[in-house]
Write an enzyme that holds these catalytic residues in place. Structure first.
Site, PDB file in Angstrom:
ATOM      1  N   ARG A 129      41.972  39.403  37.627  1.00 14.37           N
ATOM      2  CA  ARG A 129      40.338  39.555  38.207  1.00 14.37           C
ATOM      3  C   ARG A 129      39.858  38.016  38.056  1.00 14.37           C
ATOM      4  NH1 ARG A 129      37.101  42.783  35.096  1.00 14.37           N
ATOM      5  NH2 ARG A 129      35.501  42.143  36.259  1.00 14.37           N
ATOM      6  N   LYS A 194      43.460  45.037  25.459  1.00 14.25           N
ATOM      7  CA  LYS A 194      43.677  45.271  26.856  1.00 14.25           C
ATOM      8  C   LYS A 194      45.035  46.096  27.375  1.00 14.25           C
ATOM      9  CE  LYS A 194      42.896  43.674  31.385  1.00 14.25           C
ATOM     10  NZ  LYS A 194      41.909  42.853  32.460  1.00 14.25           N
ATOM     11  N   ARG A 331      29.821  41.723  21.467  1.00 16.95           N
ATOM     12  CA  ARG A 331      29.409  40.804  20.277  1.00 16.95           C
ATOM     13  C   ARG A 331      30.015  41.647  19.020  1.00 16.95           C
ATOM     14  NH1 ARG A 331      23.299  40.809  21.453  1.00 16.95           N
ATOM     15  NH2 ARG A 331      23.302  40.456  19.428  1.00 16.95           N
TER      16      ARG A 331
HETATM   17  C1  BTN Z   1      42.859  42.190  35.721  1.00 18.32           C
HETATM   18  O1  BTN Z   1      42.750  40.933  35.607  1.00 18.32           O
HETATM   19  O2  BTN Z   1      42.512  42.908  34.727  1.00 18.32           O
HETATM   20  C2  BTN Z   1      43.258  42.745  36.707  1.00 18.32           C
HETATM   21  C3  BTN Z   1      44.843  42.886  36.957  1.00 18.32           C
HETATM   22  C4  BTN Z   1      45.651  43.550  38.009  1.00 18.32           C
HETATM   23  C5  BTN Z   1      47.123  43.322  38.049  1.00 18.32           C
HETATM   24  C6  BTN Z   1      47.690  44.366  39.030  1.00 18.32           C
HETATM   25  S1  BTN Z   1      49.405  44.178  38.963  1.00 18.32           S
HETATM   26  C7  BTN Z   1      49.684  44.960  40.248  1.00 18.32           C
HETATM   27  C8  BTN Z   1      48.686  44.402  41.248  1.00 18.32           C
HETATM   28  N1  BTN Z   1      48.961  42.978  41.835  1.00 18.32           N
HETATM   29  C9  BTN Z   1      48.463  41.871  41.697  1.00 18.32           C
HETATM   30  O3  BTN Z   1      48.856  40.933  41.998  1.00 18.32           O
HETATM   31  N2  BTN Z   1      47.720  42.299  40.862  1.00 18.32           N
HETATM   32  C10 BTN Z   1      47.543  43.859  40.472  1.00 18.32           C
END
Ligand code: BTN
Length: 334
Positions: A129, A194, A331
């Site tokens: 993201r 995460k 926080r």
């Molecule tokens: C995030 O930043 O939390 C989202 C991550 C999403 C990763 C997945 S892996 C499969 C799919 N292909 C990508 O290029 N991204 C998503």
């Protein structure tokens, strides 16, 4: 007559010939695969460069650092119920730039099946993201995307990314994973770190036919070298579960398909409202002191759940604010 030994081997065949239980020598691998020892060595080096968990033991050969179940489209399909199997087309890639990008490229082509799934063993340009990179080493994690078409237009899809989060939690729970929750909008966390990330990308028309690509990255086994490259606290399933209880990646992919297919049908007919309670049950932010970065400004407040469209609710004193899009951090308690 003599044989010419092939100079190259499929990396998948080589990985499949390795074992975590015993070291296999370079010459044994060369014999099994019908190639030269030099070709084996070269391919092992290339596999290790993209993250494959292969240890070299001096004198005895190569061994897998952990047992590896390679992705297998037939096994994923076999784990689906017949009606879901009939709706979905599954593409499996050894290596690809991004499974999300691949489904976006194919979205314009009319698909034979209403749902398309793309999974890969490794990604060279995994997308996270907010323009971040999603580290995608080979041989442990899951890189999964699903494309779903919608008739009613993108305007009706508010809340979709939260629905995807709820479906991912359900799929993980189906595989025996517990004590996981969601950080708005849809980060899957365990022990405040995460475990999985979700990237939803939309295409098509605002008021007409459109599609959503839901990309999911789940950490099953994060190598140390990858962990060092991730700029936030991360955790993997191997840390959360007992060694013999790590979910099968093929089974997990099948549960993701089943849970997403059902959730998206329900979302299409009932909207986010139908998921609000489910979301609340997994909402890790509720009641916590948060910092919100939105539109270049930072605000502090107390998270107070989500509204009927999936926007984050935050209490700032007596005022209740709704955030459609924002970066949230928890926080530290003072
Ligand atoms: C995030 O930043 O939390 C989202 C991550 C999403 C990763 C997945 S892996 C499969 C799919 N292909 C990508 O290029 N991204 C998503």
């Amino acid at each position: 007559m003599h044989y010419h030994r092939a100079m190259s081997i499929s990396p998948r065949d080589l990985l499949a010939a390795l074992s975590a239980d015993r070291a296999v020598s370079g010459s044994e691998l060369a014999r099994t695969l019908g190639v030269t020892r030099a070709a084996v060595w070269k391919q092992i080096e290339q596999l290790r460069e993209i993250g494959a968990p292969i240890a070299a033991a001096a004198g005895s050969g190569y061994r897998l650092v952990w047992p590896l179940e390679l992705l297998d489209a037939a096994r994923i399909a076999a784990a689906l119920d017949a009606p879901t199997r009939a709706r979905v087309g599954i593409d499996l890639h050894w290596q690809i730039d991004s499974t999300n990008a691949e489904l976006q490229r194919g979205a314009a082509r009319a698909g034979a099946r209403p749902l398309r799934v793309c999974v890969a063993e490794t990604q060279t340009a995994g997308r996270g993201r907010r323009g971040r990179i999603w580290q995608s080493p080979l041989g442990g994690n899951l890189y999964f995307s699903l494309l779903r078409r919608f008739e009613q237009g993108m305007g009706a899809l508010a809340g979709l990314s939260l629905v995807a989060g709820v479906a991912v939690i359900a799929a993980l729970e189906d595989c025996g994973v517990s004590e996981i929750g969601l950080k708005w909008p849809n980060d899957v966390l365990a022990r405040d770190r995460k475990l999985a990330g979700i990237l939803v990308e939309l295409g098509g028309e605002f008021l007409g036919p459109c599609h959503a690509v839901i990309g999911i990255g789940i950490n099953l086994r994060l190598p140390e070298s990858t962990r060092a490259r991730i700029d936030q606290p991360a955790i993997d399933l191997a840390t959360l579960t007992a060694a013999d209880a790590l979910p099968s990646r093929n089974l997990l992919a099948a549960r993701l398909i089943a849970r997403l297919a059902a959730a998206l049908d329900r979302f299409e007919s009932l909207g986010f409202e139908a998921f609000r309670e489910d979301y609340a049950r997994h909402d890790l932010l509720d009641g916590r002191a948060v910092r919100i970065a939105a539109g270049g400004l930072a605000h502090e407040g107390i998270a107070a759940g989500v509204d009927a469209r999936g926007a984050l609710l935050v209490r700032h004193g007596r005022k209740l604010a709704h955030y459609d899009s924002a970066e949230v951090s928890v926080r530290a308690a003072d």
